[in-house]
Design an enzyme around this catalytic site. Structure first.
Site, short mmCIF file in Angstrom:
data_model
loop_
_atom_site.label_atom_id
_atom_site.label_comp_id
_atom_site.label_asym_id
_atom_site.label_seq_id
_atom_site.Cartn_x
_atom_site.Cartn_y
_atom_site.Cartn_z
N SER A 87 24.75 -26.22 38.00
CA SER A 87 25.99 -25.70 38.60
C SER A 87 26.19 -26.37 39.95
O SER A 87 25.21 -26.74 40.61
CB SER A 87 25.87 -24.19 38.80
OG SER A 87 26.98 -23.70 39.52
N TYR A 127 21.79 -16.79 41.74
CA TYR A 127 22.29 -17.77 40.77
C TYR A 127 22.07 -19.18 41.32
O TYR A 127 21.58 -20.07 40.60
CB TYR A 127 23.77 -17.50 40.51
CG TYR A 127 24.40 -18.41 39.49
CD1 TYR A 127 24.13 -18.27 38.13
CD2 TYR A 127 25.28 -19.42 39.88
CE1 TYR A 127 24.72 -19.12 37.19
CE2 TYR A 127 25.88 -20.26 38.94
CZ TYR A 127 25.59 -20.10 37.60
OH TYR A 127 26.17 -20.94 36.68
#
Ligand SMILES: NC(=O)c1ccc[n+]([C@@H]2O[C@H](COP(=O)([O-])OP(=O)(O)OC[C@H]3O[C@@H](n4cnc5c(N)ncnc54)[C@H](OP(=O)(O)O)[C@@H]3O)[C@@H](O)[C@H]2O)c1
Length: 267
Positions: free
Chosen positions: A129, A142
């Site tokens: 990501s 995350y």
């Protein structure tokens, strides 16, 4: 001979787009879901696989190898989101998150590597990501799980080079998928000292995903990477400003970059 591709988390979002796009390009594509709805959907053959359960990974990979005799490409895509103030995310949830987003892809990689070594080739694309490149407020866990995956990819690459197996990171920005519905949200508590900032950030995150890019863009990027004979360590795909933020992070003084993030999240 068409190449054989295994895409984890192909039942929805980015994994579905990647699997279906590659199936249209004449690859033999296997997709996974914890609970497949059918044996084949839109040209993608489905197998059950839960990245937190080693036995399901082994039986999925063995099934594909028995049928096709090889797996040329693994797209390690399955993953989940998590939000909350770092102080307030329950440690058990943080561990469960890492079990899916970090140890999950590792389990899949370590199960497939002996087969790829045996073939003397292979390509593994780990879906990380843009958030892996920076610790984002209320998404710190995350950022951490994706960053950990990006770092081990760098290490794996050098260890598996002699077996002619390649591994790359592909970092998406915000894409319009179901990730917000599936992620763990630390509860928004009105008596929390983080209430107002967490609420603002949460609204902004959901907006960013809803207005995100079309997953087909990422599928095309995967296809481009697959065709490269000497792929780079990492790739990005997303809206211009999100991709550019990674460059800015390396170029700008740290506090200036932090101020840009604070302004973006209205903190
Ligand atoms: N959307 C974005 O903006 C974005 C941005 C950056 C990175 N990513 C990453 O891209 C990947 C795909 O996300 P998405 O946005 O497409 O989300 P999504 O629509 O929620 O899809 C997630 C996929 O992961 C699978 N999955 C979840 N937990 C699993 C587990 N324990 N074992 C095996 N499969 C599991 C789900 O399959 P089943 O539920 O059918 O098992 C589903 O197919 C994730 O790694 C995510 O972190 C997404």
């Amino acid at each position: 001979m068409p190449k054989v591709v295994l895409v984890t988390g192909a039942s929805s979002g980015l994994g579905q787009a990647i699997a279906e796009y590659l199936a249209k390009q004449d690859y033999i594509v296997y997709g996974t879901s914890r609970h497949p709805k059918s044996d084949e959907i839109n040209g993608v053959k489905f197998k059950a696989l839960d990245v937190t359960k080693s036995d399901t990974i082994t039986s999925c990979i063995e099934d594909v190898i028995n049928k096709e005799k090889r797996i040329d490409i693994l797209i390690n895509n399955a993953g989940v989101g998590i939000t909350g103030a770092m102080e307030e995310i329950p440690l058990d949830e943080a561990k469960a998150h890492f079990d899916t987003n970090f140890f999950g892809p590792l389990r899949v990689i370590n199960t497939i590597l002996p087969f790829m070594r045996n073939q003397n080739n292979g390509l593994i694309i780990n879906i990380t990501s843009i958030a892996a490149h920076m610790g984002l407020p209320f998404r710190g866990m995350y950022s951490a799980s994706k960053s950990a995956l990006a770092k081990v990819t760098e290490a794996y690459r050098m260890e598996i080079k002699e077996f002619h197996i390649k591994m790359v990171n592909l970092a998406p920005g915000d894409f319009a998928t179901n990730i917000a519905q599936g992620r763990f949200h630390s509860p928004l508590k009105e008596d929390s000292p983080y209430y107002s900032n967490y609420k603002k950030s949460l609204d902004l995150m959901d907006e960013d995903v809803d207005q995100g890019e079309n997953p087909i863009k990422l599928a095309k990027k995967v296809h481009q990477i697959i065709q490269k004979s000497n792929p780079k360590v990492s790739y990005k795909s997303g809206a211009f400003l999100q991709s550019f933020s990674v460059t800015l992070k390396h170029l700008l003084p740290q506090k200036l970059f932090e101020n840009i993030l604070l302004k973006h999240y209205k903190l």
